[in-house]
Design an enzyme around this catalytic site. Structure first.
Site, PDB file in Angstrom:
ATOM      1  N   THR A  16      36.614  -2.509  26.477  1.00 43.04           N
ATOM      2  CA  THR A  16      36.199  -2.809  27.852  1.00 43.04           C
ATOM      3  C   THR A  16      34.836  -2.186  28.160  1.00 43.04           C
ATOM      4  O   THR A  16      33.952  -2.838  28.720  1.00 43.04           O
ATOM      5  CB  THR A  16      37.253  -2.261  28.838  1.00 43.04           C
ATOM      6  OG1 THR A  16      38.530  -2.764  28.436  1.00 43.04           O
ATOM      7  CG2 THR A  16      36.971  -2.671  30.262  1.00 43.04           C
ATOM      8  N   GLU A 130      29.313  11.627  31.728  1.00 40.43           N
ATOM      9  CA  GLU A 130      29.263  11.148  33.122  1.00 40.43           C
ATOM     10  C   GLU A 130      30.354  10.116  33.401  1.00 40.43           C
ATOM     11  O   GLU A 130      30.885  10.043  34.518  1.00 40.43           O
ATOM     12  CB  GLU A 130      27.879  10.541  33.394  1.00 40.43           C
ATOM     13  CG  GLU A 130      27.621  10.156  34.814  1.00 40.43           C
ATOM     14  CD  GLU A 130      27.713  11.328  35.790  1.00 40.43           C
ATOM     15  OE1 GLU A 130      26.845  12.197  35.767  1.00 40.43           O
ATOM     16  OE2 GLU A 130      28.696  11.382  36.574  1.00 40.43           O
ATOM     17  N   VAL A 133      34.641  10.866  34.674  1.00 42.05           N
ATOM     18  CA  VAL A 133      35.214  11.011  36.019  1.00 42.05           C
ATOM     19  C   VAL A 133      34.540  10.010  36.943  1.00 42.05           C
ATOM     20  O   VAL A 133      33.317   9.994  37.076  1.00 42.05           O
ATOM     21  CB  VAL A 133      35.013  12.436  36.573  1.00 42.05           C
ATOM     22  CG1 VAL A 133      35.630  12.542  37.968  1.00 42.05           C
ATOM     23  CG2 VAL A 133      35.620  13.473  35.642  1.00 42.05           C
ATOM     24  N   ILE A 137      30.153   6.338  39.211  1.00 42.38           N
ATOM     25  CA  ILE A 137      29.617   7.245  40.231  1.00 42.38           C
ATOM     26  C   ILE A 137      28.976   8.464  39.548  1.00 42.38           C
ATOM     27  O   ILE A 137      29.645   9.161  38.789  1.00 42.38           O
ATOM     28  CB  ILE A 137      30.735   7.744  41.181  1.00 42.38           C
ATOM     29  CG1 ILE A 137      31.469   6.559  41.806  1.00 42.38           C
ATOM     30  CG2 ILE A 137      30.170   8.674  42.236  1.00 42.38           C
ATOM     31  CD1 ILE A 137      32.676   6.964  42.646  1.00 42.38           C
ATOM     32  N   GLU A 191      46.675   1.163  34.048  1.00 43.02           N
ATOM     33  CA  GLU A 191      46.573   1.418  32.611  1.00 43.02           C
ATOM     34  C   GLU A 191      47.747   0.727  31.911  1.00 43.02           C
ATOM     35  O   GLU A 191      48.753   0.379  32.548  1.00 43.02           O
ATOM     36  CB  GLU A 191      46.674   2.931  32.342  1.00 43.02           C
ATOM     37  CG  GLU A 191      45.616   3.769  33.028  1.00 43.02           C
ATOM     38  CD  GLU A 191      44.375   4.012  32.191  1.00 43.02           C
ATOM     39  OE1 GLU A 191      44.411   3.777  30.980  1.00 43.02           O
ATOM     40  OE2 GLU A 191      43.360   4.441  32.770  1.00 43.02           O
ATOM     41  N   ASP A 202      46.241  10.606  35.110  1.00 44.17           N
ATOM     42  CA  ASP A 202      44.818  10.269  34.988  1.00 44.17           C
ATOM     43  C   ASP A 202      43.991  11.084  35.991  1.00 44.17           C
ATOM     44  O   ASP A 202      42.967  11.682  35.647  1.00 44.17           O
ATOM     45  CB  ASP A 202      44.656   8.756  35.237  1.00 44.17           C
ATOM     46  CG  ASP A 202      43.216   8.320  35.303  1.00 44.17           C
ATOM     47  OD1 ASP A 202      42.601   8.159  34.249  1.00 44.17           O
ATOM     48  OD2 ASP A 202      42.690   8.145  36.429  1.00 44.17           O
ATOM     49  N   LYS A 206      41.013  14.195  35.467  1.00 48.02           N
ATOM     50  CA  LYS A 206      39.701  14.198  36.122  1.00 48.02           C
ATOM     51  C   LYS A 206      39.548  15.427  37.023  1.00 48.02           C
ATOM     52  O   LYS A 206      38.464  16.008  37.122  1.00 48.02           O
ATOM     53  CB  LYS A 206      39.533  12.901  36.918  1.00 48.02           C
ATOM     54  CG  LYS A 206      39.469  11.668  36.009  1.00 48.02           C
ATOM     55  CD  LYS A 206      39.669  10.383  36.780  1.00 48.02           C
ATOM     56  CE  LYS A 206      39.618   9.159  35.878  1.00 48.02           C
ATOM     57  NZ  LYS A 206      40.046   7.924  36.565  1.00 48.02           N
ATOM     58  N   GLY A 308      35.947  -0.151  35.329  1.00 48.59           N
ATOM     59  CA  GLY A 308      35.293  -1.416  35.002  1.00 48.59           C
ATOM     60  C   GLY A 308      34.349  -1.234  33.832  1.00 48.59           C
ATOM     61  O   GLY A 308      33.640  -0.220  33.747  1.00 48.59           O
TER      62      GLY A 308
END
Ligand code: NDP
Ligand code: HSE
Length: 440
Positions: A16, A130, A133, A137, A191, A202, A206, A308
């Protein structure tokens, strides 16, 4: 090591996220080279199955199943396989061979981050993450770099998009938990193992990463208190709305001083009541947001897509360019700091306000008895609402009432003891829900 004007990138994984990273590295090659000041060349992509059908069209000659050999010739290894093994061994091999690493693997960093960062520090390698998490963003670099001179007090974050989507559907469209989960599953938000999202695993991974960065301390995933959203009902959501709140699954990292006066870190994930005028309340659908409260900067909000393929690829490519620039400039990059080395306190040391919903006997003296139970555990009542309950079939002679108690700030351990005592009281038919109020 290759020519300093050309950096060899080995990509591990073309799923993905990896598929888009490869596509963008190829499509934007010249632009990235101009920005980084060095050619960033994708030299190979390691996957499980070179013949697998892929969403993104990529040159067949780049694919291999031999990750070990690919890693050996690389300057930058981008790990987008996910999970613990073989991702961990590949990252350690990359560091050992002198490469820098980019990864989006929160599960691995939350479990083994300390070992990986220590291995990198020994040889002066960089590990950037990066994407790990809140995907697209930018939040790792702001915490690690931009806020390095400030004193972060607290982070309240929505870092799991699928649970935010589920809770948002319940709040906005009146879906039951089951219906909202079914839609999230159909849309591919959850998931492959939905418990990772729904039960907060999850988000806890994070939270461990955010807490470690914010407080310059190593915070293992096991140190994060975790509660998921599966116990949240539509009734909870509607009752919260009537009281001016929305329920969000929050990842919280904050400085806490325990009963012994010891300053430490509290890291936790649980559903929480958030006031509707708080910025986090307006985070809808599958979006993520990280709300940082820092001593000098004040409140800061980072918002956007938390998942995404192409969105996450943006964060990965940013890391690749940063590392490329660092290669060119030489010297050590912006690394992890665990200098504060604060203890990680258990959930009992956390302090917040609570909303307790009870079904109680409707008879004289009950309110005084319940207030006494709370007071004896050091929990002070701030608000109290009572409404008559509809008796269950065959229990028309038994008068009960629904009581919603809002508390002042209390220690979580004190609140838990008070709730146990309330449950054991003859006056209490049932404890319907206990929710923490955050961000007030
Ligand atoms: P996918 O499952 O879509 O892709 C995994 C890729 O890894 C596949 O190409 C697969 O190969 C390859 N792979 C698996 N096992 C091996 C192996 N043993 N050797 C070589 N290659 C292997 O994962 P995602 O792209 O969704 O996620 C990648 C990482 O990014 C994870 O750490 C995830 O947590 C993180 N992330 C993902 C986000 C998202 O929205 N998806 C958001 C933020 C972070 P093959 O194709 O042949 O099966
Ligand atoms: N399962 C994760 C989520 C994907 O729902 O946010 C991004 O890490």
């Amino acid at each position: 090591m290759s020519d300093t004007r050309s950096l060899r990138v080995a990509l591990l994984g073309a799923g993905t996220v990896g598929g888009h990273v490869a596509r963008l590295l190829l499509e934007h090659h010249d632009e990235l080279a101009a920005r980084a000041g060095v050619s960033i060349d994708l030299v190979g992509i390691a996957v499980r199955d070179v013949n697998a059908k892929r969403a993104v069209d990529l040159p067949a000659e780049l694919f291999t199943t031999d990750a070990e050999t690919l890693i050996q010739g690389a300057d930058i290894v981008v790990e987008l396989i996910g999970g613990i093994e073989p991702a961990k061994s590949y990252i350690l091999a990359a560091i050992g061979s002198g490469a820098d690493v980019v990864t989006g693997n929160k599960a691995l960093l939350a479990e083994h981050g300390a070992e990986i960062f220590a291995a990198a520090a020994r040889v002066g390698a960089e590990v950037y993450y990066e994407a790990a998490v809140a995907a697209a963003i930018p939040i790792i670099r702001p915490l690690r770099d931009s806020l390095a001179g400030d004193h972060v007090e607290r982070i309240l974050a929505i870092v799991n998009g699928s649970t935010n989507y589920i809770l948002d559907r319940m709040d906005r469209f009146g879906d039951s938990m089951e219906d909202a989960q079914r839609v999230a599953l159909e849309l591919g938000y959850l998931e492959a193992d939905p418990t990772l999202d729904v039960e907060g695993y999850d988000a806890a991974q994070k939270a461990a990463i955010l807490a470690g960065l914010a407080f310059h301390t190593s915070v293992p995933a096991a140190g994060v208190h975790r509660e998921g959203i599966s116990s949240i009902t539509l009734e909870d959501v509607e009752s919260a709305r009537e009281a001016g709140y929305v329920i969000k699954l929050l990842a919280i990292a904050e400085r806490v001083v325990d009963d012994a006066g010891l300053e430490g870190v509290s890291a936790r994930v649980h559903p929480a009541l958030v006031r509707r005028d708080h910025p986090l309340a307006s985070v809808h659908g599958g979006n993520n947001a990280v709300f940082v409260e820092a001593e000098a900067a004040g409140p800061l909000m980072f918002y956007g897509a938390g998942a995404g393929g192409v969105q996450t690829a943006s964060a990965v490519l940013g890391d690749v360019v940063s590392i490329a620039r660092r290669h060119l400039a030489g010297g050590v990059g912006v690394g992890e700091s665990v200098a504060a080395d604060l203890p990680v306190h258990p959930i009992g040391a956390a302090e917040t306000r609570y909303r307790i919903s009870l079904e109680v006997d409707d008879r004289p003296g009950v309110l005084a008895e319940l207030a006494g139970i709370l007071a004896s555990r050091g929990v002070s009542v701030e608000t109290l609402q009572q409404s008559a309950s509809t008796p269950a079939d065959g229990e028309a002679d038994r008068a009960t009432a629904t009581l919603v108690i809002g508390t002042h700030t209390a220690r979580d351990a004190a609140l838990a003891a008070a709730v146990d005592a309330l449950s054991a009281s003859d006056a209490v038919e049932s404890v319907r829900s206990v929710l923490r109020i955050e961000g007030a």
